[in-house]
Design an enzyme around this catalytic site. Structure first.
Site, PDB file in Angstrom:
ATOM      1  N   ASP A 116       0.851  -1.184   0.000  1.00 14.67           N
ATOM      2  CA  ASP A 116       0.000   0.000   0.000  1.00 14.67           C
ATOM      3  C   ASP A 116       0.884   1.229   0.000  1.00 14.67           C
ATOM      4  OD1 ASP A 116       0.017   1.131   3.020  1.00 14.67           O
ATOM      5  OD2 ASP A 116      -0.110  -1.053   3.125  1.00 14.67           O
TER       6      ASP A 116
ATOM      7  N   ASP B 120      -9.324   3.275   6.280  1.00 15.93           N
ATOM      8  CA  ASP B 120      -8.159   3.246   7.163  1.00 15.93           C
ATOM      9  C   ASP B 120      -8.520   4.028   8.424  1.00 15.93           C
ATOM     10  OD1 ASP B 120      -5.760   3.627   8.485  1.00 15.93           O
ATOM     11  OD2 ASP B 120      -4.782   4.708   6.858  1.00 15.93           O
TER      12      ASP B 120
ATOM     13  N   GLU C 173      -7.403   4.451  12.341  1.00 14.67           N
ATOM     14  CA  GLU C 173      -6.311   4.129  13.249  1.00 14.67           C
ATOM     15  C   GLU C 173      -6.105   5.286  14.225  1.00 14.67           C
ATOM     16  OE1 GLU C 173      -2.262   4.834  11.261  1.00 14.67           O
ATOM     17  OE2 GLU C 173      -3.487   4.141   9.565  1.00 14.67           O
TER      18      GLU C 173
END
Length: 296
Positions: free
Chosen positions: A95, A184, A186
């Site tokens: 990624d 994503d 986090e």
């Protein structure tokens, strides 16, 4: 006493001074309001403001998938009592984000990468300036590619960010070469770990994003996170396991413990540097299973 037809009232010197002091104070207060007003408005709309609902994203080029993981969890992140054994065949991939700039895709392909996820967006204010080179370049050399959104749940709602993501490269198509978009989510690179949200509010935010993505694209997004963040900020919620594939981040020799409801991971980010540009990933299955995921 009258002078020229006008009455003059004589007060004490002290009372005159008091009136002057009050007038001076009033003048200063009004002056302060005039001076402060533009600054106050500017703070409310400034990119660095931290008021909930405002955009304080100041270094999106430094926010990539896993950019916060090593600092919070080290290189053996997310250890727990249950160790999940990967399937026998792992498919290597990577990624990348704007941080990598122009990627040498033919080299990555020659070195064995079969898929790539590319950062498309963050919040509702950032798009990756290298997105076209990365997203199209990976596809052109033969990789199965997808895009991801770096979530900032304190700047706007989940559905709003899903819409922004879809509008700027996050869409999905059943061409067998495009993976479902990834969320994503986090550690907050700008402040409080859970972005100031309660566990229930965080779960609602993720559901809003996932449901909006599904409603518009026909597939649920992949969810990327770490076990520790997920446990801390969602209460280890199991409500996504039947819809969204999970992408676990753990820089170690095994994926470690997975969130509640998941018996296996779909992707595993196992290192933040290595053979390929960007982060090092493995799809939990052979290439035919990865192709099946790309077909929805």
């Amino acid at each position: 006493m009258s002078h020229g037809g006008h009455s003059v009232v004589h007060g004490t010197p002290g009372s005159a001074r008091t009136r002057l002091a009050l007038l001076a104070g009033l003048f200063l207060a009004l002056l302060g309001l005039v001076v402060a007003a533009p600054g106050s408005a500017s703070a409310a709309t400034s990119p660095t403001a931290t008021t909930p609902g405002t955009n304080h994203v100041t270094h999106p080029e430094l926010d990539w998938m896993g950019s916060t993981v090593r600092a919070h969890e080290g290189s053996s992140a997310g250890s727990g009592s249950t160790v999940v054994t990967p399937l026998a065949t792992q498919t290597p991939g990577m990624d990348v984000s704007g941080y990598q700039g122009n990627v040498a895709w033919s080299t990555a392909w020659a070195n064995g990468a079969k898929f790539a996820y590319v950062k498309a967006t963050e919040s509702t204010s950032y798009t990756n300036p290298y997105f076209a080179q990365q997203y199209n370049g990976s596809y052109n050399v033969g990789m199965i590619r997808g895009s991801y959104h770096f979530a900032t749940p304190d700047t706007s709602g989940g559905a709003t960010q899903a819409d922004y993501f879809i509008a700027h490269g996050g869409g999905w198509s059943a061409d067998g070469k495009t993976l479902p978009g990834a969320l994503d989510i986090e550690y907050n690179p700008y402040g409080a770990t859970c972005y100031g949200l309660s566990q229930a509010s965080m779960v609602s935010w993720i559901h809003a994003f996932a449901n909006e993505y599904h409603a518009r694209e026909g597939v649920y997004p992949v969810i990327y996170s770490t076990y520790d963040w997920w446990s801390t900020c969602t209460g280890n919620n199991s409500g996504f396991a039947t819809t969204s594939p999970f992408w676990i981040a753990r820089y170690s020799t095994s994926p470690g413990t997975l969130p509640a409801g998941y018996s296996y991971q779909t992707f595993w980010q196992f290192a933040d540097s290595g053979t390929f540009p960007g982060d090092q990933d493995r799809f939990n299955g052979d290439l035919s299973r990865l192709q099946a995921l790309a077909l929805g």
